[in-house]
Design a protein around this motif. Structure first.
Motif, PDB file in Angstrom:
ATOM      1  N   ASP A 111      18.274   3.001  -8.446  1.00  0.00           N
ATOM      2  CA  ASP A 111      17.199   3.233  -9.400  1.00  0.00           C
ATOM      3  C   ASP A 111      16.436   4.472  -8.988  1.00  0.00           C
ATOM      4  O   ASP A 111      16.091   4.631  -7.824  1.00  0.00           O
ATOM      5  CB  ASP A 111      16.286   1.999  -9.378  1.00  0.00           C
ATOM      6  CG  ASP A 111      15.254   2.064 -10.453  1.00  0.00           C
ATOM      7  OD1 ASP A 111      14.122   1.647 -10.193  1.00  0.00           O
ATOM      8  OD2 ASP A 111      15.591   2.550 -11.542  1.00  0.00           O
ATOM      9  N   LYS A 112      16.131   5.347  -9.951  1.00  0.00           N
ATOM     10  CA  LYS A 112      15.379   6.579  -9.661  1.00  0.00           C
ATOM     11  C   LYS A 112      16.027   7.337  -8.495  1.00  0.00           C
ATOM     12  O   LYS A 112      15.375   7.745  -7.540  1.00  0.00           O
ATOM     13  CB  LYS A 112      13.927   6.274  -9.286  1.00  0.00           C
ATOM     14  CG  LYS A 112      13.138   5.538 -10.354  1.00  0.00           C
ATOM     15  CD  LYS A 112      11.657   5.651 -10.036  1.00  0.00           C
ATOM     16  CE  LYS A 112      10.804   4.784 -10.926  1.00  0.00           C
ATOM     17  NZ  LYS A 112      10.791   3.367 -10.577  1.00  0.00           N
ATOM     18  N   ILE A 148       3.131  11.618   1.764  1.00  0.00           N
ATOM     19  CA  ILE A 148       3.361  11.416   0.338  1.00  0.00           C
ATOM     20  C   ILE A 148       4.770  10.901   0.055  1.00  0.00           C
ATOM     21  O   ILE A 148       4.937   9.840  -0.554  1.00  0.00           O
ATOM     22  CB  ILE A 148       3.061  12.709  -0.452  1.00  0.00           C
ATOM     23  CG1 ILE A 148       1.621  13.143  -0.208  1.00  0.00           C
ATOM     24  CG2 ILE A 148       3.321  12.502  -1.916  1.00  0.00           C
ATOM     25  CD1 ILE A 148       1.241  14.429  -0.893  1.00  0.00           C
ATOM     26  N   TYR A 151       5.271   7.376   1.581  1.00  0.00           N
ATOM     27  CA  TYR A 151       4.611   6.331   0.795  1.00  0.00           C
ATOM     28  C   TYR A 151       5.472   5.959  -0.407  1.00  0.00           C
ATOM     29  O   TYR A 151       5.682   4.781  -0.701  1.00  0.00           O
ATOM     30  CB  TYR A 151       3.233   6.832   0.354  1.00  0.00           C
ATOM     31  CG  TYR A 151       2.545   5.950  -0.648  1.00  0.00           C
ATOM     32  CD1 TYR A 151       2.425   6.340  -1.973  1.00  0.00           C
ATOM     33  CD2 TYR A 151       1.996   4.733  -0.276  1.00  0.00           C
ATOM     34  CE1 TYR A 151       1.791   5.543  -2.898  1.00  0.00           C
ATOM     35  CE2 TYR A 151       1.363   3.927  -1.191  1.00  0.00           C
ATOM     36  CZ  TYR A 151       1.257   4.335  -2.510  1.00  0.00           C
ATOM     37  OH  TYR A 151       0.632   3.547  -3.426  1.00  0.00           O
ATOM     38  N   LEU A 152       5.996   6.976  -1.073  1.00  0.00           N
ATOM     39  CA  LEU A 152       6.846   6.701  -2.232  1.00  0.00           C
ATOM     40  C   LEU A 152       8.112   5.975  -1.815  1.00  0.00           C
ATOM     41  O   LEU A 152       8.551   5.033  -2.470  1.00  0.00           O
ATOM     42  CB  LEU A 152       7.205   8.010  -2.939  1.00  0.00           C
ATOM     43  CG  LEU A 152       6.073   8.687  -3.697  1.00  0.00           C
ATOM     44  CD1 LEU A 152       6.534  10.014  -4.259  1.00  0.00           C
ATOM     45  CD2 LEU A 152       5.596   7.793  -4.823  1.00  0.00           C
ATOM     46  N   GLY A 155       7.201   2.418  -1.123  1.00  0.00           N
ATOM     47  CA  GLY A 155       6.642   1.694  -2.253  1.00  0.00           C
ATOM     48  C   GLY A 155       7.568   1.537  -3.442  1.00  0.00           C
ATOM     49  O   GLY A 155       7.461   0.587  -4.202  1.00  0.00           O
ATOM     50  N   VAL A 156       8.450   2.499  -3.631  1.00  0.00           N
ATOM     51  CA  VAL A 156       9.286   2.433  -4.829  1.00  0.00           C
ATOM     52  C   VAL A 156      10.595   1.715  -4.554  1.00  0.00           C
ATOM     53  O   VAL A 156      11.046   0.884  -5.341  1.00  0.00           O
ATOM     54  CB  VAL A 156       9.573   3.854  -5.360  1.00  0.00           C
ATOM     55  CG1 VAL A 156      10.415   3.791  -6.598  1.00  0.00           C
ATOM     56  CG2 VAL A 156       8.291   4.591  -5.628  1.00  0.00           C
ATOM     57  N   LEU A 163       4.584  -3.025  -1.831  1.00  0.00           N
ATOM     58  CA  LEU A 163       3.324  -2.403  -2.233  1.00  0.00           C
ATOM     59  C   LEU A 163       2.299  -2.517  -1.118  1.00  0.00           C
ATOM     60  O   LEU A 163       1.615  -1.564  -0.774  1.00  0.00           O
ATOM     61  CB  LEU A 163       2.798  -3.051  -3.520  1.00  0.00           C
ATOM     62  CG  LEU A 163       3.698  -2.831  -4.740  1.00  0.00           C
ATOM     63  CD1 LEU A 163       3.120  -3.524  -5.950  1.00  0.00           C
ATOM     64  CD2 LEU A 163       3.849  -1.351  -5.012  1.00  0.00           C
ATOM     65  N   ILE A 167       0.845   0.794   1.089  1.00  0.00           N
ATOM     66  CA  ILE A 167      -0.554   1.193   1.099  1.00  0.00           C
ATOM     67  C   ILE A 167      -1.147   1.008   2.490  1.00  0.00           C
ATOM     68  O   ILE A 167      -1.970   1.809   2.947  1.00  0.00           O
ATOM     69  CB  ILE A 167      -1.356   0.441   0.019  1.00  0.00           C
ATOM     70  CG1 ILE A 167      -2.692   1.132  -0.211  1.00  0.00           C
ATOM     71  CG2 ILE A 167      -1.612  -0.990   0.365  1.00  0.00           C
ATOM     72  CD1 ILE A 167      -2.588   2.268  -1.146  1.00  0.00           C
ATOM     73  N   PHE A 170      -0.060   3.942   4.505  1.00  0.00           N
ATOM     74  CA  PHE A 170      -0.746   5.161   4.091  1.00  0.00           C
ATOM     75  C   PHE A 170      -2.173   5.183   4.597  1.00  0.00           C
ATOM     76  O   PHE A 170      -2.624   6.163   5.195  1.00  0.00           O
ATOM     77  CB  PHE A 170      -0.724   5.258   2.563  1.00  0.00           C
ATOM     78  CG  PHE A 170      -1.112   6.601   2.031  1.00  0.00           C
ATOM     79  CD1 PHE A 170      -2.422   6.904   1.758  1.00  0.00           C
ATOM     80  CD2 PHE A 170      -0.145   7.552   1.797  1.00  0.00           C
ATOM     81  CE1 PHE A 170      -2.777   8.148   1.270  1.00  0.00           C
ATOM     82  CE2 PHE A 170      -0.491   8.803   1.305  1.00  0.00           C
ATOM     83  CZ  PHE A 170      -1.809   9.097   1.045  1.00  0.00           C
ATOM     84  N   LEU A 171      -2.913   4.107   4.356  1.00  0.00           N
ATOM     85  CA  LEU A 171      -4.327   4.102   4.713  1.00  0.00           C
ATOM     86  C   LEU A 171      -4.534   4.181   6.222  1.00  0.00           C
ATOM     87  O   LEU A 171      -5.371   4.932   6.708  1.00  0.00           O
ATOM     88  CB  LEU A 171      -5.013   2.856   4.150  1.00  0.00           C
ATOM     89  CG  LEU A 171      -5.222   2.877   2.636  1.00  0.00           C
ATOM     90  CD1 LEU A 171      -5.904   1.609   2.178  1.00  0.00           C
ATOM     91  CD2 LEU A 171      -6.052   4.076   2.231  1.00  0.00           C
TER      92      LEU A 171
END
Lengths: 521, 465
Positions: A111-112, A148, A151-152, A155-156, A163, A167, A170-171
């Motif tokens: 996917d993607k 960036i 994270y993607l 997450g993706v 999710l 996050i 990242f944080l």
């Protein structure tokens, strides 16, 4: 040394980034072309990085293959790249692992696809950028920019709890990084007045910072690096991130990303804040030993395969930081080598886990059993990596751990002994894991699965070769770092060495914290 | 016969162009059915202003030996920001207000009037002229906020804005009159001279506080921010975009002039007040943005938070700080208008959950929004990082390291709500069909703002210095 006629470091950084942009231009339905482009770009990047290996001058601690351009003169920022014995191996490791990430994800990402491979290449480019940067602003840009695509990636394309994991990753990293940003700005403002100021690392290394500034800045940078490594107690993002990330994500995370934290200590904290490092070293060594033992014991309670390997990463990186902050030759060399080793070993372990997950779609250890009878070649690979993780002599893990323990023992006998118990714990959980997965009755979840195919074999082969090569003849790799590490230690020792006992060190720590509070006010 | 001296009109040429164009649009809208032509005239006016600006430096409107109007580098920079924001706002409005059935000719006229007001504000050497400009801008924006006449939220937004805005204007007037009573003049520079020779008295501090309160309202700084979320949510999105940039920049410009120059003698006092306001603003903006479900409200709170960061530039109290503030506002114009443009692009784009799965259906739109979100967070290599970096550097250099530490922590917290948009776009599945309304003007704006955010992020020399 500089016979490479073109800006090789910039190429290594921007070729993957350019490749990512190229992939963005390909039609999204043409997945084969996307994958092939990604593979090609990563292969070319690796081939281009080999001259670094060959033409590297091992007799000097100066920066090599340097490039310096004016970038933002108003702020004293230059685009400055260069590598030395400490960073050169990481670039090769990044390039190699990227190729393997591309091949291992070949059939598992559906996917993607376009965004996936683009993100992967972006991660590679920015990571190489981190290792090459000689300007603190540039370093920060790459350090943050890498967040960036990562994270993607988590997450993706990650697992069910992705999710939350993304996050959190990242944080956590961001909070550490912004504190480092404040530190970087303070550093810059202390490099001189007006036009003399610069963000250049080499310029900063010529300045003797006053002790209280060193201390504050050490902790500011520590915030960012400790989260990255990850050191106990700011390690809690790692298990979630590693577990939920797709295989390629886990390999990049474990293989390279967490090394950036330890690299930061070597490249910035130690040369720029030598006195503060000396003073804080005992505390950091204690934290490292806690990570080793805690990380190891937690592994025994894991039910998720990836989570177990993630916690073993915490334990292994504890060894690395222990070696680094022992502040002697064996410790630091062992630390750097172990970083490379861990990248190879844990990277390989995650590759293996990815392969079995592609078949069974379960990460629960309880679902596995008797895999060796169904997939013997796979079992053999996994065995070698398990033994390397434990640190069996003959594998690369042994060399690194041995040097680290040597260095740690020299610095503090107690901590050395405690760390050594970590090896036993490591053997414990890894062998237990291996037995549970590979031996015994074949569990019902494991229906008939084929052994690894050619693509997967070729993915794991380089890792096996490296494991054995570094394990049997490590000098080829250690020789890169000799001079640079010597140089670093001399720099550290040029300040009065604290030959005080452990208690006095802790007392001075408390006094120093008081001084820090004074200055912050 | 009395010889009435004709003031030198050269420095005021930009404002004259803008006001004439605004008035002309009021009348032309009766003639032209196709409002697009009015938009074109508006953009041409902005372009004309940009053309004339380099030739219009100077002081004019002398009264009692001092000029009321000054056109210098400081005001020129802000007028550049205003023109950019005006042009971009007009472009995103063209099709949007057709869609929202709010296509009145007065719309463009009011936009230009508001901009004219802002231009007078930043060029004011005299407090009365400043007040005039401020009121012109405010009244125009009140109407623009409520221009969707049949929409309850729009009406409420306009009402709230008008009432609270008038209240703050009254406070401003009170402060100005107090100041006049104390110093005998309304010229900012003369006030500064005068105050250097007197001691600080309570009425002086009171006037300073009143003026600070009034300006804080305009830039939506806490605790005078309450109007912003409701007004941003209710107003038509193109006006929200305009309001979040133009009036805010104008507000900061006048804070710079009035406080930095006018109240120079009591700098320690107003710095203390602004520090309190800045911390409160960053806290309120960032924390309340975390719980929003409407993207316009979230962006309103984000605007509030950014006002907090920009205030730090003024708190630094150095030229470097002011420069950093101005650069930040320039960058902020692009990233904020860009973000709002994407909101306009979506047919139903007001709720955060409307963005779920956007990456799958419209990958390019999602990618641009990703850039804007990361820029607002302040992650390199975007322009938002450069803006924050400049401010932090100026502040640390001025000795406010602790304030910067607070700011970066809040900045990190803000990542959560910006990332939530990205999360929805990329990591969640689409629930309903997402329709978008691309048009040449809207696409152009999204493209330009997106590119600028990236270009400034990689080559900041474009904006610094």
């Amino acid at each position: 040394m500089q016979e490479i006629g073109y800006p090789i470091l910039s190429t290594l950084i921007f070729l993957p980034i350019g490749g990512a942009i190229l992939i963005f231009l390909i039609k999204r339905t043409n997945e084969t072309l996307i994958k092939r482009t990604a593979l090609l770009i990563s292969l070319i990047t690796f081939i281009l990085s080999i001259p670094l290996f060959i033409s590297f001058d091992k007799t000097t601690a100066n920066m090599q293959f340097t490039e310096t351009y004016n970038w933002i003169p108003e702020w004293g920022i230059k685009y400055a790249l260069g590598i030395d014995g400490i960073s050169v191996l990481f670039i090769l490791l990044s390039a190699l692992l990227t190729i393997l990430c591309v091949t291992v994800s070949w059939n598992s990402i559906k996917d993607k696809v376009k965004e996936f491979y683009a993100s992967l290449l972006l991660i590679e480019g920015t990571m190489i950028g981190v290792f090459c940067s000689l300007d603190l602003f540039l370093f920060y840009i790459f350090w943050e920019a890498m967040l960036i695509p990562m994270y993607l990636l988590i997450g993706v394309w990650g697992g069910p709890n992705r999710l939350y994991a993304a996050i959190k990753f990242f944080l956590y990293t961001l909070v550490g990084s912004v504190l480092m940003l404040v530190g970087i700005i303070v550093l810059y403002l202390n490099t001189g007045q007006g036009a003399e100021r610069s963000f250049g690392l080499l310029h900063m290394m010529t300045i003797n910072y006053p002790y209280h500034i060193q201390l504050i800045l050490f902790w500011a940078f520590f915030a960012a690096f400790a989260v990255k490594v990850p050191m106990w107690p700011v390690h809690t993002w790692l298990p979630d991130a590693h577990t939920e990330a797709p295989t390629a994500g886990s390999v990049m995370l474990a293989g390279i990303l967490i090394k950036m934290g330890a690299y930061g200590f070597l490249r910035f904290s130690m040369p720029l804040f030598p006195e503060a490092t000396q003073a804080m070293a005992p505390a950091i060594m204690i934290l490292s030993v806690i990570a080793i033992i805690y990380g190891g014991i937690i592994c025994f309670g894991q039910t998720d395969l990836k989570r177990l390997i993630a916690y073993s990463s915490v334990s292994h990186m504890g060894f690395v930081t222990l070696g680094l902050f022992a502040l002697n030759t064996q410790g630091i060399q062992g630390g750097i080598l172990q970083m490379i080793n861990h990248g190879i070993i844990t990277g390989a372990l995650f590759l293996c886990v990815g392969m079995i997950y592609d078949r069974t779609h379960t990460r629960q250890i309880a679902d596995y059993g008797g895999t060796a009878s169904m997939m013997p070649i796979y079992a053999a690979f996994f065995m070698v990596f398990t033994l390397a993780s434990i640190g069996l002599p003959g594998t690369n893990g042994f060399i690194g751990e041995f040097l680290i323990l040597l260095g740690a023992f020299t610095a503090s006998k107690t901590l050395g002994v405690l760390a050594a118990t970590g090896i036993i714990i490591g053997a414990g959980y890894m062998l237990w894991l291996y037995q549970k997965i590979f031996f015994g009755e074949i569990t019902p979840k494991l229906k008939e699965h084929k052994d690894i195919d050619l693509r997967e074999f070729l993915t794991l082969a380089p890792m096996i070769i490296l494991v054995i090569w570094i394990g049997v003849y490590p000098n080829i790799f250690l020789s890169f770092m000799d001079v640079s590490v010597q140089n670093l230690i001399e720099r550290m020792n040029s300040v009065p060495v604290n030959s005080v006992s452990g208690n006095e060190k802790i007392l001075s720590l408390i006094n120093d914290t008081g001084a820090v509070v004074e200055v912050v006010k | 016969m009395m010889n009435i001296p004709i003031p030198d009109l050269r420095p005021v040429t930009p404002e004259i162009i803008m006001t004439l164009a605004a008035t002309a649009l009021l009348m032309l809208e009766l003639i032209f059915k196709n409002k697009g032509i009015l938009a074109l005239i508006g953009i041409s006016a902005a372009a004309a202003v940009l053309y004339v600006m380099p030739m219009s430096y100077g002081e004019t409107f002398f009264a009692e030996g001092s000029a009321m109007f000054i056109s210098d580098n400081y005001s020129a920079y802000f007028k550049l920001i205003f023109m950019i924001s005006l042009i971009l706002s007009i472009l995103i409005s063209i099709r949007y207000i057709q869609r929202e059935k709010a296509e009145y000719g007065e719309y463009y006229s009011l936009l230009l009037f508001a901009t004219a007001g802002m231009m007078f504000m930043v060029s004011a050497r005299d407090l009365i002229l400043l007040y005039l400009g401020l009121e012109l801008m405010a009244l125009s924006t009140y109407i623009l906020a409520g221009i969707k006449r049949h929409d309850i939220k729009s009406n409420e937004a306009a009402m709230k804005y008008f009432l609270l805005g008038s209240f703050s204007s009254a406070l401003l007037l009170y402060g100005i009159s107090l100041l006049y009573g104390l110093t005998g003049t309304t010229d900012i520079y003369k006030i500064s001279e005068f105050l250097k020779q007197t001691e600080t008295t309570i009425p002086l501090l009171l006037s300073m506080v009143l003026i600070a309160v009034a300006f804080s309202f305009k830039i939506a700084a806490a605790p005078f921010h309450m109007w912003a979320p409701d007004v941003y949510e209710g107003a038509p999105t193109s006006i929200t975009a305009f309001m979040s940039v133009g009036p805010k920049a104008a507000g900061f410009a006048v804070i710079g002039r009035v406080f930095y120059i006018g109240f120079e003698t009591i700098q320690t006092d107003w710095t203390a007040i602004l520090i309190g306001i800045a911390i409160l603003t960053m806290a309120v903006g960032n924390i309340l943005a975390l719980v929003q479900t409407n993207i316009k409200r979230m962006l309103a709170y984000s605007s509030i938070a950014h006002a907090g960061y920009i205030l730090i530039g003024i708190i630094a109290g150095t030229n470097e700080g002011l420069n950093a503030m101005m650069t930040y506002l320039f960058i902020y114009a692009f990233m904020n208008i860009g973000a709002f443009s994407v909101v306009i692009l979506l047919e139903k784009g007001d709720e955060i959950k409307d963005y779920e799965g956007l990456a799958k259906s419209h990958p390019l739109v999602a990618a641009v929004m990703l850039v804007f979100m990361f820029s607002l967070t302040g992650i390199p290599p975007t322009a938002g990082f450069i803006g924050k970096f400049g401010i932090f550097m100026a502040a640390i250099n001025a000795g406010y390291t602790w304030l910067v530490v607070i700011a970066v922590i809040f900045s990190a917290i803000s990542a959560y709500y910006y990332l939530r948009i990205i999360m929805n776009m990329y990591m969640k599945e689409q629930k309903e069909e997402i329709t978008i309304h691309p048009s040449i003007s809207l696409n152009a704006v999204i493209l330009i703002t997106g590119l600028m955010v990236l270009i400034i992020g990689i080559l900041p020399s474009v904006v610094i210095g």
